[in-house]
Each structure stands twice: as structure tokens, then as C-alpha cells.
Design a protein around this motif. Structure first.
Motif, PDB file in Angstrom:
ATOM      1  N   MET A   1       0.775  -1.126  -0.184  1.00 31.28           N
ATOM      2  CA  MET A   1       0.076  -0.089  -0.598  1.00 31.28           C
ATOM      3  C   MET A   1       0.268   1.112  -0.053  1.00 31.28           C
ATOM      4  SD  MET A   1      -3.402  -1.071   2.652  1.00 31.28           S
ATOM      5  CE  MET A   1      -1.948  -2.287   3.175  1.00 31.28           C
ATOM      6  N   LYS A   2       0.258   2.049  -0.116  1.00 33.87           N
ATOM      7  CA  LYS A   2       1.377   4.049  -0.433  1.00 33.87           C
ATOM      8  C   LYS A   2       0.474   4.639   0.800  1.00 33.87           C
ATOM      9  CE  LYS A   2       1.202   5.133  -4.819  1.00 33.87           C
ATOM     10  NZ  LYS A   2       1.022   5.411  -6.339  1.00 33.87           N
ATOM     11  N   TYR A   3       1.946   5.364   1.244  1.00 30.79           N
ATOM     12  CA  TYR A   3       1.497   6.419   2.550  1.00 30.79           C
ATOM     13  C   TYR A   3       2.373   7.327   1.985  1.00 30.79           C
ATOM     14  CZ  TYR A   3       0.413   1.271   4.621  1.00 30.79           C
ATOM     15  OH  TYR A   3       0.295   0.363   4.447  1.00 30.79           O
ATOM     16  N   TYR A   4       1.484   8.156   1.930  1.00 30.43           N
ATOM     17  CA  TYR A   4       1.906   9.933   1.941  1.00 30.43           C
ATOM     18  C   TYR A   4       1.961  10.561   3.615  1.00 30.43           C
ATOM     19  CZ  TYR A   4       3.127  14.104  -0.566  1.00 30.43           C
ATOM     20  OH  TYR A   4       3.928  14.925  -0.828  1.00 30.43           O
ATOM     21  N   LEU A   5       2.531  11.154   3.543  1.00 26.88           N
ATOM     22  CA  LEU A   5       3.015  11.314   5.335  1.00 26.88           C
ATOM     23  C   LEU A   5       3.440  12.665   5.152  1.00 26.88           C
ATOM     24  CD1 LEU A   5       4.099   8.437   5.321  1.00 26.88           C
ATOM     25  CD2 LEU A   5       4.576   8.362   7.945  1.00 26.88           C
ATOM     26  N   ILE A   6       3.609  14.153   5.876  1.00 22.80           N
ATOM     27  CA  ILE A   6       4.190  15.294   6.226  1.00 22.80           C
ATOM     28  C   ILE A   6       4.371  15.234   7.709  1.00 22.80           C
ATOM     29  CG2 ILE A   6       3.100  17.800   5.831  1.00 22.80           C
ATOM     30  CD1 ILE A   6       0.746  16.916   4.031  1.00 22.80           C
ATOM     31  N   ALA A   7       5.328  15.532   7.585  1.00 25.38           N
ATOM     32  CA  ALA A   7       5.467  16.489   9.208  1.00 25.38           C
ATOM     33  C   ALA A   7       6.474  17.686   8.554  1.00 25.38           C
ATOM     34  CB  ALA A   7       7.301  15.234   9.601  1.00 25.38           C
ATOM     35  N   GLY A   8       6.295  19.079   9.624  1.00 28.63           N
ATOM     36  CA  GLY A   8       6.731  19.746   9.401  1.00 28.63           C
ATOM     37  C   GLY A   8       7.884  20.984  10.017  1.00 28.63           C
ATOM     38  N   GLU A   9       9.216  20.076  10.833  1.00 31.13           N
ATOM     39  CA  GLU A   9      10.043  19.968  11.841  1.00 31.13           C
ATOM     40  C   GLU A   9      10.521  18.850  12.509  1.00 31.13           C
ATOM     41  OE1 GLU A   9       6.928  22.426  15.292  1.00 31.13           O
ATOM     42  OE2 GLU A   9       6.610  21.286  15.723  1.00 31.13           O
ATOM     43  N   ALA A  10      11.212  19.589  13.471  1.00 26.39           N
ATOM     44  CA  ALA A  10      12.294  17.846  13.557  1.00 26.39           C
ATOM     45  C   ALA A  10      11.310  16.857  14.295  1.00 26.39           C
ATOM     46  CB  ALA A  10      13.203  19.154  14.413  1.00 26.39           C
ATOM     47  N   SER A  11      11.281  17.956  15.729  1.00 26.50           N
ATOM     48  CA  SER A  11      10.169  15.897  16.330  1.00 26.50           C
ATOM     49  C   SER A  11       9.359  15.448  15.340  1.00 26.50           C
ATOM     50  CB  SER A  11       9.451  17.160  16.961  1.00 26.50           C
ATOM     51  OG  SER A  11       8.825  17.698  16.881  1.00 26.50           O
ATOM     52  N   GLY A  12       8.373  15.930  14.653  1.00 25.11           N
ATOM     53  CA  GLY A  12       7.475  15.402  13.726  1.00 25.11           C
ATOM     54  C   GLY A  12       8.738  14.493  12.041  1.00 25.11           C
ATOM     55  N   ASP A  13       9.582  15.011  12.368  1.00 25.84           N
ATOM     56  CA  ASP A  13      10.742  13.670  11.433  1.00 25.84           C
ATOM     57  C   ASP A  13      10.928  13.132  12.037  1.00 25.84           C
ATOM     58  OD1 ASP A  13      12.599  13.091   9.017  1.00 25.84           O
ATOM     59  OD2 ASP A  13      14.520  14.094  10.061  1.00 25.84           O
ATOM     60  N   LEU A  14      11.128  12.463  13.267  1.00 26.03           N
ATOM     61  CA  LEU A  14      11.443  11.530  14.453  1.00 26.03           C
ATOM     62  C   LEU A  14      10.622  11.141  14.420  1.00 26.03           C
ATOM     63  CD1 LEU A  14      14.008  10.342  16.444  1.00 26.03           C
ATOM     64  CD2 LEU A  14      12.776  12.274  18.054  1.00 26.03           C
ATOM     65  N   HIS A  15       9.072  11.613  15.237  1.00 28.70           N
ATOM     66  CA  HIS A  15       8.437  10.532  14.790  1.00 28.70           C
ATOM     67  C   HIS A  15       7.740   9.773  13.376  1.00 28.70           C
ATOM     68  CE1 HIS A  15       8.392  11.866  19.320  1.00 28.70           C
ATOM     69  NE2 HIS A  15       7.949  13.156  18.682  1.00 28.70           N
ATOM     70  N   GLY A  16       7.945  10.576  12.587  1.00 27.90           N
ATOM     71  CA  GLY A  16       7.496  10.105  11.418  1.00 27.90           C
ATOM     72  C   GLY A  16       8.569   9.191  10.718  1.00 27.90           C
ATOM     73  N   SER A  17       9.986   8.611  11.092  1.00 28.71           N
ATOM     74  CA  SER A  17      10.574   7.648  10.735  1.00 28.71           C
ATOM     75  C   SER A  17      10.090   6.781  11.942  1.00 28.71           C
ATOM     76  CB  SER A  17      12.596   8.456  11.372  1.00 28.71           C
ATOM     77  OG  SER A  17      12.187   8.711  12.872  1.00 28.71           O
ATOM     78  N   ASN A  18      10.143   7.218  13.081  1.00 24.26           N
ATOM     79  CA  ASN A  18       9.258   5.340  13.576  1.00 24.26           C
ATOM     80  C   ASN A  18       8.015   4.865  13.043  1.00 24.26           C
ATOM     81  OD1 ASN A  18      11.354   5.918  15.373  1.00 24.26           O
ATOM     82  ND2 ASN A  18      10.682   7.457  17.120  1.00 24.26           N
ATOM     83  N   LEU A  19       7.446   5.731  12.535  1.00 23.13           N
ATOM     84  CA  LEU A  19       6.393   5.671  12.264  1.00 23.13           C
ATOM     85  C   LEU A  19       6.254   5.122  10.744  1.00 23.13           C
ATOM     86  CD1 LEU A  19       2.955   5.102  12.161  1.00 23.13           C
ATOM     87  CD2 LEU A  19       2.769   7.233  10.993  1.00 23.13           C
ATOM     88  N   ILE A  20       7.064   5.246   9.893  1.00 20.57           N
ATOM     89  CA  ILE A  20       7.307   4.380   8.984  1.00 20.57           C
ATOM     90  C   ILE A  20       7.695   3.491   9.152  1.00 20.57           C
ATOM     91  CG2 ILE A  20       9.095   4.576   6.593  1.00 20.57           C
ATOM     92  CD1 ILE A  20       9.025   7.560   6.658  1.00 20.57           C
ATOM     93  N   ARG A  21       8.824   3.198   9.944  1.00 16.06           N
ATOM     94  CA  ARG A  21       9.665   1.561  10.521  1.00 16.06           C
ATOM     95  C   ARG A  21       7.997   0.483  10.965  1.00 16.06           C
ATOM     96  NH1 ARG A  21      13.766   5.960  12.526  1.00 16.06           N
ATOM     97  NH2 ARG A  21      15.548   5.180  11.188  1.00 16.06           N
ATOM     98  N   SER A  22       7.562   1.232  11.554  1.00 15.97           N
ATOM     99  CA  SER A  22       6.429   0.167  12.332  1.00 15.97           C
ATOM    100  C   SER A  22       5.596   0.139  11.334  1.00 15.97           C
ATOM    101  CB  SER A  22       5.687   0.769  13.164  1.00 15.97           C
ATOM    102  OG  SER A  22       7.003   1.285  14.279  1.00 15.97           O
ATOM    103  N   ILE A  23       5.509   0.857   9.839  1.00 19.48           N
ATOM    104  CA  ILE A  23       4.709   0.444   9.419  1.00 19.48           C
ATOM    105  C   ILE A  23       4.841  -0.283   8.243  1.00 19.48           C
ATOM    106  CG2 ILE A  23       2.780   1.160   7.019  1.00 19.48           C
ATOM    107  CD1 ILE A  23       2.683   3.773   8.534  1.00 19.48           C
ATOM    108  N   ALA A  24       6.132  -0.456   7.900  1.00 20.59           N
ATOM    109  CA  ALA A  24       6.870  -1.324   7.368  1.00 20.59           C
ATOM    110  C   ALA A  24       7.539  -2.569   7.163  1.00 20.59           C
ATOM    111  CB  ALA A  24       8.214  -0.879   6.741  1.00 20.59           C
ATOM    112  N   ALA A  25       7.571  -2.561   8.845  1.00 16.48           N
ATOM    113  CA  ALA A  25       7.289  -3.907   9.715  1.00 16.48           C
ATOM    114  C   ALA A  25       6.353  -4.887   9.558  1.00 16.48           C
ATOM    115  CB  ALA A  25       7.466  -3.659  10.944  1.00 16.48           C
TER     116      ALA A  25
END
Length: 379
Positions: A1-25
Motif C-alpha cells: 500500500m502507498k502512504y503519504y506523510l507530512i511532517a513539518g519540523e524536527a520532532s515530526g521528522d523523528l516520530h515520522g521515521s518511527n512510524l515508517i519503520r513500524s508500518i514497514a514491519a
């Protein structure tokens, strides 16, 4: 499936990276595209635009950069339409993200999720109506947010845990000897961590006060500032020469810090989870105006720091607007370093915060629910 994410600052980048890994798993065929940062890029997928090129904070800067903001919004809309994701996942950053959510829902009829929703319970409560219209599900990171949304007639809300708990637990810790040796710290002195924030204006104004503090009053301490590469490095050139500056090492610094001076934001919660006694500061360009207008008519809560908001009482001191002075900061720091009763009180409050947040891995819980929604949708 295709996922589009939007994060606009450093903390969002961090939490977005963790979410990407969790979805990929959980979804081996996951494809990611996003507005974000370096951490999301490392996690996988395609970075469309870095948050450094989209973040504009403050009324004056927003007004003067309106053309850039509108261009970024239009570019993002077009990119989402061309990518045609199965779901759009928004991470905080409300001014930008709510505009995109409206387009995604009304024009593209996409499924829209909000992971780490904006703190509208504290500021701009009216935005809840936009969320009700354009967002299919909200994944909260504070337990009390669930009740807030339900009181406003929004039922599709889940508390998934707080991502800071996950980030702190999974942090890679260096040994104290190595950390001190690499950075040239004195092993016989306490560390006072200074966290001035991650946005240029707040960094500038926080540093201005910290520079004026008489560090010699704390001759058994060494002052260390946590700098971030997300901010123009020139911002740190004016830091007082008695202060050491370390870049992108906030977690190692908090691991060994004895006390901290922290600009209000996510860092206050992270500092609490590391167990470091802190004073929270929040400089304002026109402090008196903020106090009379912001405090009286706009803010919906009695505290500004996440630690106090979650605990429901003044676990840590807050120095806001005109209260943030050299003298008040010095007095608070003295208590954080030498007043054992006060130190124990702060740490007891931190334990309460940990109990309230629980130990659920936020990104895992959100990812599992997102994938469940999409799989049910495809049936």
C-alpha cells in the motif's frame, strides 16, 4: 500500500521515521512518500521536500513569506494527487496540514489520519471542527486528548502511547567516560544542559538570556548547550564562551545532565523521561502583550510545559514571557542543583508522568490500526 506523510519540523521528522519503520514491519509492500527530514529519509521511502524548506514560524515571518507558504501548499497538493496514496498521514504542523487535509478529503476523497494531532486543547480550539470534517481518525499521544475530542463530538480517536517514551527507551547510550572524553568535559563537574529549542526565533531569544547568566556562581558545574543542525549554525556563534556547544547529541547530554534549562516544547517531556530536574522557559518578543492577551484570552490551560500539563500540577517551574529573566533562571537553577527536597519533588512528579503515559509503543499501535483500516477498506 502507498502512504503519504507530512511532517513539518524536527520532532515530526523523528516520530515520522518511527512510524515508517513500524508500518514497514507490518506491511512488506509499503511504499512511502513524504514531506519530512533526514530521519524519515533514513527510515525509507522518498523525501519530496525537507522541513527546512517549508517551516515558517511567527506572525511576522508568516506574513512576509506568504507567497512561499502558498507555493509549498500547492506543490504538496499536486504531488499527493499524482502519487494517489491509499492514506494521507499528518504529523502535527497544523497550519499546513489542515489545509492539505481539506484538499485530500474534499477533492481527492482520500483516507486521512492524524498521528500526533496539534495541541488544539491549549491553543486554537476551533480547529477541532476542521479535524471533524477532514480527518478520518486521530491517533493521540496524550491520554487526556481522547476525552477532549469526544467532548467535541469526535469519536474516531485513539490513545496510542507517547512517542517520546519510545524514543527515550530506544536511545543509543554512550558510556559516560566516552561522552566526557569526546566532548572535553570535566569529569569532576556537574552538567547543566541548556536546550534552547529547534526554531530559529526561540533559539535566538532563549540564548540572549542564557548568555547573561553569571555561570561563575555555579563553579562546580559546566554548562553545555544542545544545538541542532535543524537550525542555522550561525545562531550558535553568539553563545557565551563559557558554554560548550554539542550538536545533535541531546539524548546523550540528557543521559548525564544533573539539571537542565529547557525551552518549552517536546524537549521538556524528553528531559522528564530522562529524569533530569529542569526549569522550563519560554521567551516572547513582546512579553507583556503575551501575558495580558495570550494568558488571559487565548490559552485554554494553566501551564505551557508538557510535563505540567500531563501531571496536572506544577511539577517543574515555568518562566514565561517577562518571567524569564537572568535572575529568575539563576534562582531556579540553584534549586535544581542544590535543594534536595525540591529535586525529589520534581522527580516524584516525573514518576507520575511516566505512569500516566504508560509504555505502549506509539508508532507500533498507530501502524497496526492504520494497516487494519486499509485492509478492511480493500475488502
Amino acid at each position: 500500500m502507498k502512504y503519504y506523510l507530512i511532517a513539518g519540523e524536527a520532532s515530526g521528522d523523528l516520530h515520522g521515521s518511527n512510524l515508517i519503520r513500524s508500518i514497514a514491519a507490518n506491511d512488506p509492500n509499503a511504499d512511502f512518500r513524504y514531506y519530512g527530514g533526514d530521519k524519515m529519509l533514513v527510515a525509507g521511502g522518498e523525501l519530496v521536500k525537507h522541513y527546512r524548506d517549508t517551516a515558517v514560524m511567527g506572525f511576522v515571518r508568516v506574513a512576509t513569506h506568504l507567497h512561499k507558504i502558498l507555493r509549498n501548499i500547492n506543490d504538496c497538493k499536486q504531488d499527493i494527487a499524482e502519487y494517489a496514496p491509499d492514506i494521507l498521514i499528518l504529523i502535527d504542523y497544523p497550519g499546513f496540514n489542515l489545509e492539505i487535509a481539506k484538499y485530500a478529503k474534499e477533492v481527492l476523497n482520500l483516507k486521512v489520519a492524524y498521528y500526533i494531532p496539534p495541541k488544539i486543547w491549549a491553543w486554537k480550539e476551533g480547529r477541532v471542527e476542521q479535524i471533524k470534517k477532514y480527518v478520518d481518525v486521530v491517533y493521540c499521544i496524550f491520554p487526556f486528548e481522547v476525552e477532549f475530542y469526544k467532548n467535541h463530538g469526535y469519536e474516531n480517536v485513539l490513545y496510542v502511547g507517547n512517542p517520546c517514551v519510545q524514543s527515550v527507551k530506544s536511545a543509543c547510550h554512550v558510556s559516560k567516560d566516552d561522552f566526557y572524553l569526546i566532548n572535553g568535559f570535566d569529569p569532576d563537574k556537574k552538567i547543566v544542559a541548556m536546550l534552547p529549542g529547534s526554531r530559529e526565533q526561540e533559539v535566538k531569544h532563549t540564548i540572549a538570556v542564557l548568555n547573561k547568566m553569571d555561570k561563575a556562581k555555579f563553579n562546580d558545574c559546566q554548562f553545555v548547550m544542545a544545538a541542532t543542525s535543524a537550525v542555522d549554525m550561525n545562531m550558535y556563534k553568539g553563545v557565551d564562551s563559557s558554554v560548550k556547544v554539542v550538536y545533535d547529541e541531546t539524548y546523550p547530554l540528557l543521559t548525564f545532565a544533573d539539571a537542565a534549562i529547557v525551552n518549552s516544547g517536546t524537549a521538556t517531556l524528553e528531559t522528564a523521561l530522562f529524569g533530569v530536574p529542569q526549569v522550563v522557559v519560554y521567551p516572547i518578543v513582546i512579553p507583556r502583550l503575551f501575558y495580558w492577551i495570550g494568558r488571559r484570552y487565548m490559552l485554554k490551560i494553566p501551564y505551557i510545559s508538557l510535563v505540567n500539563i500531563i501531571s496536572g500540577n506544577e511539577t517543574v517551574k515555568e518562566l514565561v514571557a517577562h518571567e524569564y529573566t537572568v535572575q529568575s533562571t539563576t534562582d531556579c537553577l540553584s534549586d535544581l542543583l542544590y535543594n534536595n527536597d525540591y529535586i525529589n519533588s520534581v522527580k516524584a512528579g516525573y514518576n507520575k508522568v511516566r505512569d500516566i503515559l504508560g509504555d505502549s509503543v506509539a508508532s507500533d499501535a498507530a501502524a497496526e490500526h492504520i494497516i487494519k483500516i486499509l485492509r478492511n477498506k480493500k475488502r
